[in-house]
Design an enzyme around this catalytic site. Structure first.
Site, PDB file in Angstrom:
ATOM      1  N   GLY A 125     -10.907  45.086 -61.475  1.00 24.54           N
ATOM      2  CA  GLY A 125     -11.036  43.602 -60.855  1.00 24.54           C
ATOM      3  C   GLY A 125     -12.556  43.358 -60.464  1.00 24.54           C
ATOM      4  N   CYS A 126     -12.607  41.953 -60.312  1.00 30.92           N
ATOM      5  CA  CYS A 126     -13.834  41.677 -59.829  1.00 30.92           C
ATOM      6  C   CYS A 126     -14.655  42.071 -58.521  1.00 30.92           C
ATOM      7  CB  CYS A 126     -13.950  39.971 -60.105  1.00 30.92           C
ATOM      8  SG  CYS A 126     -12.670  39.442 -58.960  1.00 30.92           S
ATOM      9  N   TYR A 127     -13.588  41.997 -57.539  1.00 34.05           N
ATOM     10  CA  TYR A 127     -14.208  42.416 -56.335  1.00 34.05           C
ATOM     11  C   TYR A 127     -14.190  44.016 -56.413  1.00 34.05           C
ATOM     12  CZ  TYR A 127     -13.139  38.376 -53.553  1.00 34.05           C
ATOM     13  OH  TYR A 127     -13.163  37.233 -53.017  1.00 34.05           O
TER      14      TYR A 127
END
Lengths: 342, 342, 342, 342
Positions: free
Chosen positions: A148-150
């Site tokens: 995921g991005c985070y």
């Protein structure tokens, strides 16, 4: 030329895959799918792709996918799971940008996503697609679960300290902020321009789905259980994640040296000089993660700042980096452009 | 590999040249100059160029420039003029992004810029660098005067109609709007975030320096004198020009066909289907001009909409397109990337 | 204290009515309606109204409305029409912010809105609520049809010239731009932050519903048929309309004097000094229209610039101004605050 | 009517004072000063004040100030100190919005501001102008030192927990973010629209001048020394501060109840329901601080979120609140308007 397909190409990560791949010399995109937009040229939704991509959305089928070398899933969670058992019978590398195969513990996945996992037998086949941690395994993976991005921004931010064993593992604060593309392209009042513009707020402070993924990743790096508090925020801008991470040193180390050495050979991690503060715009549209580490004025607290483009290093760019690694292409093929500034 | 230099590389057009050229296969940038920032690495001002450009600003001298194949002037008006007589003695192609050599009538230039021209003898040597109108002359030019940003958007918007002789030449309204990068990088209260953000206004309605350039260009295309009213506006965004042009037809033509045919072979002009409205973001960071032409609900008024990125097709991109043409490189070398969306 | 109700209070104009009325000394809001959000406190949707408004959305009924002194319709077109025949039996002043009663010619309304008019007998009862043109009739009206946002900015911009009979009536260009609140609060992909931010485009250039209203209003002011070309644009900001209007003088007049005198007694029209360019932010949240008129560099073209806040003078503020006039309250009651800058 | 003056009225806090006071029923502003803009009407710099304020900037003198009832200093640090000894001889209440009298320890002030204090004898006369903590002392103060914007948001966020003695005092993280108005109105490249827009970054992570003020304030509330890590960030928006504060409970308390009771009688502190996330836009242009407190998913970490408008509750609004208290006016006079949304 690899034959590439994208399932769920109407969303922002799908369009970002197309944008990057339109300048990639080793692939040919031959299939883009969307159930809702069948028959429509992608350039109608994304006029930036006019003259770059002539494809028309088709319905996804396992048969079409079976003819590909590699398929990207740029779909909401649950979709890749539902098709994966069929696809796994064929010789197609799957690069999944959704959350479906990121969490190794099925029960944890089911708790956070509130549904039964659709392909539990394949969870252990998936390799977590963070090249800076898993490059070797990615080379031979048939299912790559892109982070995921985070989680990407946080894991790259903490990896050097965790591998050094130099920080308290139960006293980590991650204060992160994301541009609105992180919320996807679905029509919701909360994501209207008029609701987001010129304002700032936290969300998910009582629990966010990226939390278990971050914990798993940091624990892998530390070799023991890592806990953290994670609060995401919504920025009035389109792209970019900024993670501000607070940790406490357990012993004195030369932090700048540790980071510089840890990432010396990484093409997509750029450690800034001591005292710097990375800006999200410096990575916009690129696969680069820029990092800086400063010491708070007193005491043993370190402040790690990590910026990425959530759609690129946080999604499509990283997925293409994984594809390049998996198929023996130059790792930065298609990913070399500098960010626009301003 | 062409040896390239950039005079005045601290500003936004200079940085944009560097960004694009960092991905250009036919050149090597060997000189960047700035009197104010001598000795400083460009990546300190533009962190997006870290890992892409290691150059350090130097003082500009005619001697250094004489060793180049091509030099770009990304300077305020007056600077290129002051150095041009010296440079013209050497075998260096000059591509001037400033206003110094755009206007053929010296008196008109001096009236609008309120200073004597610094190299009047060279005005007639300069070729106006709008490839869609002047490609042939650009191939052999030693001084290329790149068009201004507003003039580029307007001239590309009206060229097909002017060449058809199908509109009233004394009844043209150009309502244009630009992102703030058009104002450059100088520290002025009027350009602070806090003064521009979340607002919109016109400026220069009583006279703007791009007006004589636009008139000259349109008159060249029409073969007779063209008058117009031109009002620029300031948009709360960084990049992009949108020109909305109102003209009256003097006879009935198939407008869509006229535009499509006029630009059929142009790599950087994209005519949208009838009924479309181009968005500035669809060309951000690219050298593309997107056009649409619609008919107002009643009467003979046409509405031409033309969008470009002011820093790219309106400045640095067009300059590089001219360089490619001048040196026989593929015209789109370095200029192929699609825009980011969103 | 007037008893006030708002039908359709979940949208932005409804919320703006509540914001302004929360500081109005002559009214008590006793009813807010929404079919979709019945039972929910308005402050859940609009946290700015916490501590200012305790009301809960109710279903709208003619009976509840009959108990009010004044009811505002802040609804999509069609709703006020459908309830008006019932309401008209009671002693309630209706102030309609929708398009339902703006157009006097039923056929024109039905053509542009593509549906039969729901209360044709009442069209002639409605007074067009532009106080600067219709103040006297507003004083006794039972149905006040508030102008649209674009029409307000254009009519105030042109009224002095039309009343002077000093411009060509078949050669008017209106180039207008609006913030995104003009599109309302409905969940559409086109209005997502990620679709609007950092970009600019025209829309509706082949025909926009505000066109017949503008023509009707300008023709009323001129006393003869007025034609115009009208192209709206979408700005990457929340509030504000900027109309840039191009007209041709038929005789020489002292334009600045004409405007200053025309609006000398108007509390909400502010004519700027010659050479000025009004900014939309200078009227944000206020009921003020700021105007400037400049002459283009050559010829007889005038450029009129008119800015308003589309939600305020373009909707809720003007509606409250009408209410104040209708009930003999000070015209600026509740409408005195200055805009935030920056 | 109090006679009011503003020293340094060209900056954003000065203009905000004028905006609010233009709707205040208990005062008359009679003096605005600026050395640089003497003779210019304030409405030329701030067109929102047209029709609201006719004053012209004058040079500041102690004599003019001596005729006032109250003078606001909206100046950079150092200015109020330099004039204060003279002013203190007269019967004028001084409300200083700068940092000059916030820090009680002269040495700490001089260390962080890198200059000798200009009026050390008066430091102890100054009352810290945080009404929620110091209301009683403000009633009789002759010098009121208004808190900084970040310190206001943090102190209001932590006061209930500190007074309960319920958190670890050496493990507090304050991650704060501010709109660009916090940087003032001076012409710097770093604050240009083109440098700030569409990006996000931290700054001052190695030490920020608000840190000692925050420590002093929190220590006062706790009754013992409080340490913290404070990292500010720059948001691409104009107004608003969002502080996200991470603390660890030392014992179990009913957090929601503690906060609700602590602020039950405060007109400008609004505690949101459990699970909420305050938005900065909900307080824009108002004197309100909105708070929410959530518990992180596991463990004893609390997340306190506090939003204010940095120019209003963080500067001008709080200064006027202090004035109202000092002169026995209703505390919310002039400060009642709801925020614009959207």
């Amino acid at each position: 030329m690899l034959k590439v397909g994208i399932v769920g190409a109407t969303g922002y990560t799908g369009a970002e895959l197309l944008r990057i791949l339109s300048n990639h010399n080793g692939v040919q995109v031959v299939l883009i799918t969307s159930r809702a937009e069948q028959g429509k040229p992608v350039a109608e939704l994304y006029p930036n792709l006019r003259q770059h991509c002539d494809l028309v959305f088709e319905a996804p089928t396992a048969e079409k996918i079976s003819l590909l070398d590699v398929v990207f899933f740029a779909t909401p969670h649950g979709v890749a799971q539902s098709m994966m058992t069929d696809i796994a019978k064929h010789d197609v590398v799957v690069i999944d940008l959704s959350a479906d195969f990121r969490i190794r513990d099925q029960a944890v996945w089911e708790q956070w996503y509130q549904q039964p996992h659709g392909a539990p037998a394949l969870i252990k086949e998936a390799v977590y697609g963070l090249p800076e941690f898993n490059r070797k395994d990615i080379r031979t993976a048939d299912i790559i679960a892109c982070p995921g991005c985070y989680p990407t921004s946080v894991q790259l931010g903490l990896k050097p300290l965790l591998e050094q064993g130099a920080i308290e593992l139960d006293n980590i604060i991650v204060n992160a902020a994301s541009g609105v593309t992180g919320a996807g392209r679905s029509a919701k009042v909360a994501n209207l321009f008029t609701e987001v513009h010129d304002s700032f707020k936290a969300y998910g402070s009582t629990g966010h789905r990226h939390l278990p993924e971050i914990k798993q990743g940091l624990s892998d790096m530390a070799g023991e259980y890592v806990d953290l508090t994670f609060v995401p925020h919504l920025l009035p801008m389109a792209r970019g994640i900024h993670a501000t991470i607070y940790v406490r040193l357990t012993r004195q180390i030369d932090v700048q040296k540790v980071y510089s050495e840890a990432y010396a050979d990484e093409p997509f991690v750029d450690v800034l000089p001591a005292g710097s503060h990375p800006e999200t715009r410096s990575v916009k549209g690129t696969n680069t993660c820029r990092l800086a580490v400063n010491r708070a004025p007193e005491g043993n607290t370190l402040v790690v700042m990590s910026v990425i483009d959530n759609l690129c290093k946080g999604a499509a760019g990283q997925a293409i980096q994984c594809m390049n690694i998996r198929f023996g292409l130059p790792e930065n093929e298609g990913l070399e452009a500098a960010a626009l500034m301003p």
